[in-house]
Design an enzyme around this catalytic site. Structure first.
Site, mmCIF file in Angstrom:
data_model
loop_
_atom_site.group_PDB
_atom_site.id
_atom_site.type_symbol
_atom_site.label_atom_id
_atom_site.label_comp_id
_atom_site.label_asym_id
_atom_site.label_seq_id
_atom_site.Cartn_x
_atom_site.Cartn_y
_atom_site.Cartn_z
ATOM 1 N N TYR A 149 -90.606 -35.005 59.322
ATOM 2 C CA TYR A 149 -91.137 -35.724 60.476
ATOM 3 C C TYR A 149 -90.103 -36.716 61.007
ATOM 4 O O TYR A 149 -89.752 -36.699 62.186
ATOM 5 C CB TYR A 149 -92.417 -36.438 60.055
ATOM 6 N N THR A 173 -96.622 -53.677 54.416
ATOM 7 C CA THR A 173 -97.220 -54.139 55.681
ATOM 8 C C THR A 173 -97.131 -53.062 56.762
ATOM 9 O O THR A 173 -96.265 -52.194 56.725
ATOM 10 C CB THR A 173 -96.514 -55.399 56.224
#
Ligand code: UDP
Length: 699
Positions: free
Chosen positions: A515, A580
């Site tokens: 990807y 995060t």
């Protein structure tokens, strides 16, 4: 001019009005020195009822199937113009073939415009479908007026022009025949015309018992209470029509409801009666006064009183004479042949003169291709584009996208869905500049780690081969292409937050590489096309996005956590949850994509689109638990290999160039997402691939 016509029938006028229309038009067209080939599908009904021999004004040939039609490829290819008519069997296929082959002007000739448009609206694509309309250079229509603008604006026709029916004034001459009736009507029974016939002929017959009336035509039901002074003729052959009109002091013109609604739809009977210099009393409809001058060339009546008043008044010869003059000045087949010639010339000038792109911009038409349009972001984008009035063709393989996401557009004539994998060559009818796309949003690619890792080779090829296919389409059509790239091009970033200048830290041998590297290669291709001026591109680097229409089995954190919380399952946290992400609500993202597409300033550079408010996965989980009131537990799972530790977009560029920043805060967006997933039908999981675990980082 070499003209090829594919029409319903030339050989037989049985049960259709097309043959007489083509005969009159083509005879007059040939008289102007043109060479015509008429190709007719050989069907048993017309084969058994052919009512002309070899025409002397054109060559008539038959074909049995689309395959057989290909034998005429050279003729189609080399014609100056090719016309495909309404109701041609397999008309959509025929249209595509013609559009693919023809080097000259292509035209659709709609002898049934109100019927056609009603069919398109209910997605009945018997002989025309929305996606082939823009591929015809010219849309010729039996209905004029505002419908033409509608065909251009709503259906993307580059040029719609009226080509009304007409009459041969020699076949409908002025005959000196004794008057048999004061008011006649010639027409087959129809439900929608009957109330007008009742009002303008039957009721006046009752009130004027000394006057004589006649209704000629079949299929009138038994129960009609005909006054004694109304004569009925069950069948009147066409050869008798001129005598019938000549024997009428007035004749009545009654219009079908859909023709009244569209306006500007004269019937051939109206022209025939006028050609015989028979004064016509007509119902009223928009556009009639553009064909005949009311009171001077035609009488309008909307009530029995008006019809009675007219029938009781002075004679009407001047009216009939003026009507005939109008026919000779404007509505003969010779006029139509000349108009056809002019329309073809105008379409040729538009097609071969001005550049395609320029034309599109001038006309302000948006014809948008969305690849991956059945997916989470793509379907939200399609909604937005349809709302804005664009015509949208959505291409999706349905590998991860869902047809359900587009169900709301099922009856939308400006929307078309094509199931297709962008790795494969695009369908012929989309290629070669046939559909004049203005914008291509290229979103097609599995985007969640479990999905794109399930078939990494396919993912890589989607990014590279698929993007090349779409860039080539952009090159052919002059459309601007927006590539959906990704924050994954930054890999596991060493720079925080990520600006577009940061070149990334990507592992080209890892499980995410299909990807990450695929998208990097797609960007490379896009910028190469841009540099060599082959295509105008925009590149969006999309950061984590969430919202309604994510799949429950998507595998990404927001959908996982929300679905798990709602169904009381354990929440899966990969690693310790300290990594995060920054989550952008889908509406904000769609806004950003649209602005980027339209921006002239953002050419030649990638633009980050995402929400810069960063939080840990653990905080996200706690927020979702609090908002859903769920009592789900939390289970720790191994951190997937190459899982980025931090991610947050720097969106200064988008702010400056697009004036864009996210408006929906996380709580607001999560609320909408939770509400969506709370509906059980949106949580149905449909496995995409055989079960395959995420590749997990070595401990
Ligand atoms: N993640 C998680 N639990 C899940 C799914 C994902 O903890 O059920 C983590 C994942 O490891 C990553 C973050 O959430 O660190 C975001 O993952 P996602 O798959 O949504 O998108 P990514 O940003 O990795 O493409």
């Amino acid at each position: 001019m070499k003209l090829v016509v594919l029409g319903l029938s030339l050989s037989s006028s049985w049960g259709n009005g097309h043959a007489t229309t083509y005969r009159a038009l083509l005879k007059a067209f040939a008289a102007r020195g043109h060479d015509i080939l008429f190709l007719e599908r050989d069907v048993p009904w017309y084969r058994g009822s052919r009512d002309i021999g070899e025409p002397d004004y054109c060559r008539l040939e038959f074909y049995g199937s689309i395959e057989e039609l290909r034998h005429w490829s050279d003729k189609i290819r080399n014609a100056d113009a090719v016309i495909v008519g309404s109701y041609v069997p397999e008309g959509v296929e025929v249209g595509r073939l013609v559009q693919r082959l023809a080097r000259g002007v292509t035209a659709f000739y709609d002898i049934d415009t109100p019927v056609t448009l009603a069919k398109l609206e209910r997605r009945d694509f018997e002989y025309l479908s929305p996606e082939v309309v823009p591929g015809y250079d010219l849309y010729l229509s039996f209905t004029g007026g505002p419908t033409l603008r509608r065909i251009e604006r709503e259906f993307g026709s580059p040029m719609a022009r009226a080509l009304y029916c007409s009459v041969d004034p020699d076949a409908y001459p002025v005959l000196d025949v004794p008057k048999a009736w004061d008011l006649s009507y010639l027409g087959t029974y129809s439900d929608d015309r009957q109330p007008t016939l009742e009002k303008l002929l039957i009721e006046p017959a009752r009130r004027l018992p000394r006057l004589r009336f006649c209704v000629a035509g079949p299929q009138y039901p038994e129960g009609i209470d005909w006054p004694d002074n109304v004569e009925r003729i069950e069948h009147l052959p066409p050869s008798e029509h001129p005598r019938f009109y000549a024997a009428s002091r007035y004749t009545l013109n009654v219009t079908r409801a859909d023709m009244i609604a569209a306006g500007w739809s004269p019937s051939v009977r109206l022209f025939e009666a006028a050609s015989c210099a028979t004064p016509v009393i007509s119902d009223e409809w928009p556009g009639l006064d553009s064909l005949f001058a009311p009171e001077r060339e035609i009488v309008l009546a909307s009530s029995a009183d008006e019809a009675v008043a007219r029938l009781s008044s002075r004679d009407s010869a001047a009216l009939g004479k003026a009507a005939r003059e109008r026919i000779l000045a404007a509505h003969t087949s010779a006029h139509r042949a000349r108009e056809l010639e002019q329309h073809i010339q105008e379409a040729a000038a538009a097609r071969f003169g001005a550049g395609q792109k320029e034309r599109n911009v001038k006309r302000n038409e948006e014809i948008v291709l969305v690849t991956g349009g059945a997916g989470f972001i793509g379907s939200n984008l399609c909604d937005r584009l349809i709302d804005e009035g664009a015509r949208v063709i959505c291409v999706d393989s349905l590998q991860t996208g869902r047809a359900d996401n587009l169900a709301q557009h099922e009856r939308e004539p400006r929307f078309e869905f094509v199931e297709h994998d962008v790795i494969d060559k695009l369908p012929q009818w989309l290629r070669g500049g046939r559909v004049k796309f203005t914008h291509i949003y290229h979103l097609a690619c599995a985007a969640s780690p479990p999905h794109y890792q399930a078939d990494p080779e396919h993912t890589m090829l989607t990014c590279v081969v698929g993007t090349r296919n779409l860039l080539t389409l952009a090159e052919e059509t002059g459309a601007r292409l927006l590539l959906s790239s990704t924050s994954e091009v930054y890999g596991d970033p060493e720079v925080h937050p990520q600006t577009e200048d940061y070149r990334g830290w990507v592992n080209c041998t890892g499980p995410r590489a299909c990807y990450d590297e695929g998208k990097r290669a797609a960007e490379t291709l896009a910028f190469d096309f841009l540099r060599s001026r082959r295509a105008d591109v925009r590149v969006a680097r999309i950061f984590n996005t969430y919202g309604p229409r994510m799949r429950c089995d998507d595998g990404r954190v927001v959908s996982n956590v929300v679905c798990q919380a709602l169904s009381g399952e354990d929440i899966t946290v990969y690693g310790d949850g300290s990594q995060t992400r920054s989550f952008c609500y889908v509406d904000d993202l769609v806004e950003g994509l649209c602005r980027l597409m339209r921006s002239d300033r953002a050419a030649g550079m990638p633009v980050n689109l995402g929400n810069p408010s960063e939080l840990t996965v653990r905080d996200l989980v706690n927020l979702v638990l609090a908002m859903t009131g769920s009592s789900s537990g939390i289970v720790r799972m191994p951190l997937p290999e190459d899982d980025p530790r931090r991610r947050k977009p720097d969106i200064s560029r988008a702010r400056e160039l697009l004036g864009w920043q996210p408006e929906v805060d996380l709580r607001q967006g999560l609320k909408a997402t939770i509400r969506w997933f709370a509906k059980a039908e949106n949580r149905i999981e449909r496995p995409l691939y055989a079960e395959q675990p995420l590749v997990v980082a070595a401990e």
